[in-house]
Design an enzyme around this catalytic site. Structure first.
Site, mmCIF file in Angstrom:
data_model
loop_
_atom_site.group_PDB
_atom_site.id
_atom_site.type_symbol
_atom_site.label_atom_id
_atom_site.label_comp_id
_atom_site.label_asym_id
_atom_site.label_seq_id
_atom_site.Cartn_x
_atom_site.Cartn_y
_atom_site.Cartn_z
ATOM 1 C CB THR A 122 20.385 -9.204 10.506
ATOM 2 O OG1 THR A 122 19.349 -8.761 11.080
ATOM 3 C CG2 THR A 122 21.683 -8.925 11.291
ATOM 4 C CD GLU A 155 10.671 -13.522 17.267
ATOM 5 O OE1 GLU A 155 9.970 -14.435 17.740
ATOM 6 O OE2 GLU A 155 11.721 -13.966 16.344
ATOM 7 C CE LYS A 206 18.711 -6.173 13.406
ATOM 8 N NZ LYS A 206 17.602 -7.064 13.184
ATOM 9 C CG ASN A 210 19.982 -6.894 17.540
ATOM 10 O OD1 ASN A 210 18.898 -6.083 17.847
ATOM 11 N ND2 ASN A 210 19.441 -7.836 16.474
ATOM 12 N N GLY A 255 17.004 -11.233 34.520
ATOM 13 C CA GLY A 255 16.436 -12.520 34.089
ATOM 14 C C GLY A 255 17.372 -13.706 33.942
ATOM 15 C CB CYS A 262 17.917 -11.064 16.970
ATOM 16 S SG CYS A 262 16.594 -11.035 15.496
ATOM 17 C CE LYS A 322 9.997 -10.893 22.089
ATOM 18 N NZ LYS A 322 10.394 -9.454 21.869
#
Ligand code: UDX
Length: 434
Positions: A122, A155, A206, A210, A255, A262, A322
């Site tokens: 990136t 991921e 990109k 994100n 959350g 990222c 995560k």
């Protein structure tokens, strides 16, 4: 097609393994010799579902090879994919491109004519221009195309995402390079997913993707705060919103804030690019600030739960940023723990199914590392769930109850069965719902 991948991290390794699985001859290069030795033996250097199995399959069939020699890796390659890290500059937060430029410099003498060089890392808009110039300055004789080929892999699901992409963005004006990338992906299924755009647009897609997803998370987290105040239920609200196809149901899980390698880095890098160009991206800036404050808010909620207790003991379930990964980079859980440790002398005992080693690299002996959920909850005054590992949903509450000093659970991933937890006599608090 002969493909070389420079960099065997969370992006490079899954990409190499999947391209080998597609039938390409893949050579993966990395400077870290011990990493390359491990990979040659079929040992994975990071946790990623299905990676080890696919790696060994393709090692055995000779489709994938590993080397620490750039010359060996590059000299025969039709396509060279650069997948090295672009970590944030600690002061400005702009993407640090030193590894990209180094890789470009090193491959320059060995690029064969008509090769395509693809930047998968990136990178800020305009990096492709700089890298192309750098290579041309080093090696003026070779004919090559420099394209942008961003990754959108999550991921933990990298193999799945590579095999089932929503889109494959190819940033180039060169028809020749585009055809080469099409040939890399072999089947029409993937060719139909390809979008050909300019190199600069591709670089921006990109970051924009994100940042947008991060913004969605920040939005739902703010709304969760409101739900708590007006006695609404964030799960019902996000479900109802997500049924609108214009909104979509993904990335609406409230959350503890987003983390990982990222979102935090890319939102900041995008904000930096905007500022450099005198453009305001207010929503992105608010997202960055909101996510930072979310960590503090969550830490305060935990501290509030044990405020009556001297030297409280806090049990933490989940350290990875995560579930499905061992990665702790910018993990909200780790950042919350750091915040608690800054403010108190609480004893923290933590457990994560995959991320203990990586967490230790960051937190060292500042916390205790438990063998499982039950050891973590021993004598705990509060139990806090911070990563959504499936196994936490099934913890045996009777055992937990027998271990804890005080029966208090903060379920910041909304995982446990509300009725059951209350039946067992716990004090229980969740995110965005009663
Ligand atoms: C992300 C992008 O999804 C991927 O396309 C890109 O290539 C790399 O960055 P990743 O960092 O692996 O992937 O994690 P992702 O699954 O997107 O989650 C990022 C963070 O957001 C995690 O901390 C996660 O817990 C959090 N999250 C995600 C939420 O809090 N709520 C959600 O609804 C979704």
């Amino acid at each position: 097609m002969k493909v070389t991948i420079i960099g065997t991290g969370y992006v490079g390794l899954p990409t190499g393994v999947c391209l080998a699985e597609f039938g390409n001859k893949v050579m993966c290069a990395d400077k870290d010799v011990s990493k390359i030795d491990k990979l040659k033996r079929g040992e994975v250097t990071l946790y990623e579902k299905d990676l080890e199995e696919l790696l060994n399959k393709n090692l055995n069939s000779g489709q994938i090879k590993f080397t620490s020699s750039i010359k060996e890796a590059v000299s025969k390659a039709d396509i060279i994919i650069i997948a090295v890290g672009t970590p944030p500059n600690p002061v400005t937060h702009e993407a640090d491109l030193q590894y990209i430029f180094k890789a470009a410099e090193e491959i320059s003498p060995y690029i064969k004519d008509n090769a395509t060089i693809a930047i998968k890392s990136t990178v800020p808009v305009g990096t492709g221009d700089k890298v192309e110039m750098l290579i041309r300055n080093k090696n003026n004789d070779v004919k090559f195309d420099l394209i942008s080929l961003p990754e959108f892999l999550r991921e933990g699901y990298a193999i799945y995402d590579f095999m089932n992409p929503d889109r494959i963005v190819v940033g180039t004006d060169s028809e020749r390079a585009y055809k080469q990338i099409q040939a890399l992906y072999k089947t029409s299924y993937y060719k139909e997913k390809m979008i050909k755009v300019s190199r600069r647009s591709s670089e921006l897609i990109k970051y924009a993707s994100n940042a947008f997803l991060a913004m969605k998370i920040q939005f739902i987290n703010e709304l969760a705060n409101l739900c708590e105040s007006v006695d609404a239920d964030i799960l019902e609200v996000s479900y109802g919103m997500g049924k609108d196809s214009r909104i979509g149901n993904k990335f609406l899980n409230a959350g503890i804030g987003y983390g990982g390698s990222c979102f935090p880095k890319d939102t900041q890098a995008l904000s930096y690019i905007a500022k450099l160009n005198n453009v305001k991206l207010n929503l992105v800036d608010e997202t960055i600030l909101g996510n930072y404050l979310r960590i503090k808010q969550m830490a305060n909620r935990i501290l509030d739960a044990v405020k009556e207790i001297k030297n409280p003991k806090i049990a933490i379930l989940g350290l990875a940023f995560k579930n499905g990964t061992d990665d702790c980079r910018e993990s909200p859980s780790i950042n919350i723990i750091k915040e608690i440790l800054n403010k108190t002398n609480a004893n923290i005992s933590a457990y994560d199914p995959k991320a203990m080693e990586n967490a230790y690299k960051i937190l060292g002996d500042k916390i205790k590392y438990a063998k499982n959920e039950y050891e973590a909850s021993e004598n705990a005054d509060v139990l806090v769930i911070l990563t959504e590992w499936g196994e936490f949903a099934n913890i045996d509450l009777d055992i937990i109850e027998s271990k804890m000093q005080h029966k208090k659970i903060l379920d910041f991933k909304n995982m446990l069965n509300y009725k059951l937890v209350l039946e067992k006599g716990f004090s229980y608090s969740r995110i965005g719902r009663k």
